[in-house]
Design a protein around this motif. Structure first.
Motif, mmCIF file in Angstrom:
data_model
loop_
_atom_site.group_PDB
_atom_site.id
_atom_site.type_symbol
_atom_site.label_atom_id
_atom_site.label_comp_id
_atom_site.label_asym_id
_atom_site.label_seq_id
_atom_site.Cartn_x
_atom_site.Cartn_y
_atom_site.Cartn_z
ATOM 1 N N PRO A 144 0.204 1.123 6.070
ATOM 2 C CA PRO A 144 -0.523 2.369 6.274
ATOM 3 C C PRO A 144 -1.749 2.494 5.393
ATOM 4 O O PRO A 144 -2.376 3.562 5.339
ATOM 5 N N TYR A 145 -2.118 1.408 4.693
ATOM 6 C CA TYR A 145 -3.069 1.524 3.593
ATOM 7 C C TYR A 145 -4.466 1.956 4.028
ATOM 8 O O TYR A 145 -5.145 2.685 3.303
ATOM 9 N N MET A 146 -4.919 1.515 5.206
ATOM 10 C CA MET A 146 -6.274 1.900 5.606
ATOM 11 C C MET A 146 -6.393 3.395 5.892
ATOM 12 O O MET A 146 -7.484 3.951 5.883
ATOM 13 N N HIS A 147 -5.262 4.063 6.119
ATOM 14 C CA HIS A 147 -5.333 5.487 6.450
ATOM 15 C C HIS A 147 -5.659 6.365 5.250
ATOM 16 O O HIS A 147 -6.151 7.490 5.417
ATOM 17 N N THR A 148 -5.390 5.871 4.037
ATOM 18 C CA THR A 148 -5.718 6.644 2.845
ATOM 19 C C THR A 148 -6.758 5.947 1.974
ATOM 20 O O THR A 148 -7.008 6.360 0.836
ATOM 21 N N ALA A 149 -7.379 4.877 2.467
ATOM 22 C CA ALA A 149 -8.447 4.204 1.732
ATOM 23 C C ALA A 149 -9.608 5.165 1.519
ATOM 24 O O ALA A 149 -9.802 6.118 2.284
ATOM 25 N N ARG A 150 -10.396 4.908 0.502
ATOM 26 C CA ARG A 150 -11.500 5.817 0.187
ATOM 27 C C ARG A 150 -12.536 5.849 1.297
ATOM 28 O O ARG A 150 -13.158 6.885 1.551
ATOM 29 N N VAL B 94 -11.794 -1.478 19.534
ATOM 30 C CA VAL B 94 -12.044 -0.828 18.251
ATOM 31 C C VAL B 94 -10.998 -1.272 17.224
ATOM 32 O O VAL B 94 -9.795 -1.245 17.500
ATOM 33 N N GLN B 95 -11.468 -1.679 16.058
ATOM 34 C CA GLN B 95 -10.590 -2.101 14.965
ATOM 35 C C GLN B 95 -10.825 -1.191 13.761
ATOM 36 O O GLN B 95 -11.966 -0.853 13.441
ATOM 37 N N HIS B 96 -9.741 -0.826 13.094
ATOM 38 C CA HIS B 96 -9.786 0.113 11.960
ATOM 39 C C HIS B 96 -9.465 -0.633 10.671
ATOM 40 O O HIS B 96 -8.421 -1.269 10.559
ATOM 41 N N TYR B 97 -10.374 -0.524 9.684
ATOM 42 C CA TYR B 97 -10.185 -1.139 8.375
ATOM 43 C C TYR B 97 -10.313 -0.079 7.279
ATOM 44 O O TYR B 97 -11.011 0.925 7.447
ATOM 45 N N GLY B 98 -9.661 -0.340 6.163
ATOM 46 C CA GLY B 98 -9.796 0.514 4.994
ATOM 47 C C GLY B 98 -10.587 -0.202 3.918
ATOM 48 O O GLY B 98 -10.418 -1.403 3.697
ATOM 49 N N ILE B 99 -11.464 0.529 3.259
ATOM 50 C CA ILE B 99 -12.262 -0.007 2.163
ATOM 51 C C ILE B 99 -11.813 0.678 0.872
ATOM 52 O O ILE B 99 -11.909 1.897 0.745
#
Length: 265
Positions: free
Chosen positions: A248-254, A209-214
């Protein structure tokens, strides 16, 4: 339960305006780039892709343009009609198939486990049974196939309210609720986090599993007009692409996007 299809049909103009806006363009560009990390360079030629709740083909058309065969499933006929029109205009009719159906009750011929990739983008916020919906979405996927899901990030809700509405009291209240509402479709939403969904995917037989922020930055820049400037937009897109998988940016991405492989055994 999912909202009635009439809501999505009647909001087509507003939805298309959103897609063409900088934030809409970023949503699709970043998702495509994240998928390309896992699809580019794979042997075997064109892939068979299932796009669940694929609407008017925002993701599907980009993948078809790369030569893949994409089946869009959606229960809003107006959305599918636009997807077919866009496919025809782009010379992609032979690579796009539209199926009107409820994602939670897929036609039997789509549940054969023969798809190389399954997308489940921006559906979970509309459903009550998240594990059940994800299990249904994973059923058509081949073992070893790629699954991609996307949803509004609950971690972004309070930050978005504080920055864009300058309402700290409402932001404080948002910390303790998973409920929201979309203005575009005038629908109630349930917000989730990647940290909640990842264990569900693993319990359903997913691995890697990979986590990305948009849109890690776009939604917190309040000067929306400037985003239409081509040079500014280009800089913003480069920033978003550079941070989509960077803590940490993907954790607060919209939005959050998760990709995973269906376990081989």
């Amino acid at each position: 339960m999912p909202e009635a299809p009439e809501k999505f049909n009647s909001a087509m103009t507003t939805w298309q305006e959103w897609q063409n806006a900088p934030w809409g363009r970023l949503r699709y560009a970043i998702a495509e780039a994240n998928l390309a990390r896992h699809l580019d360079g794979r042997d075997g030629g064109p892939l068979r892709i299932l796009d669940l709740a694929g609407g008017d083909g925002g993701d599907a058309l980009r993948l078809a343009a790369r030569g893949h065969h994409v089946t869009i499933v959606d229960y809003a006929p107006a959305m599918l009609a636009v997807a077919a029109e866009r496919a025809s205009a782009g010379g992609l009719t032979d690579l796009i198939t539209c199926v009107q159906a409820d994602v939670t009750a897929l036609p039997a011929d789509l549940g054969d486990g023969a798809f190389d990739v399954v997308l489940c983008h921006n559906l979970l916020q509309y459903v009550d049974d998240v594990p059940g919906t994800l299990a249904t979405a994973l059923a058509p996927l081949k073992r070893g196939g790629l699954f991609s899901m996307m949803a509004i990030n609950r971690h972004s809700a309070a930050l978005n309210i504080a920055v864009r509405e300058t309402d700290p009291a409402a932001a404080l209240a948002a910390l303790d609720t998973d409920k929201s509402r979309t203005q575009t479709f005038d629908s109630a939403l349930t917000l989730h986090t990647a940290e909640e969904i990842i264990p569900v995917l693993r319990s359903l037989g997913c691995q890697d599993v990979q986590h990305y922020g948009i849109r890690s930055f776009c939604d917190y820049i309040t000067d929306d007009a400037r985003k239409y400037d081509p040079a500014f937009y280009a800089d913003l897109e480069r920033l978003e692409l550079a941070t989509t998988a960077r803590p940490p940016y993907m954790h607060t991405a919209r939005l959050f996007q998760l990709t995973a492989r269906k376990r081989d055994s």
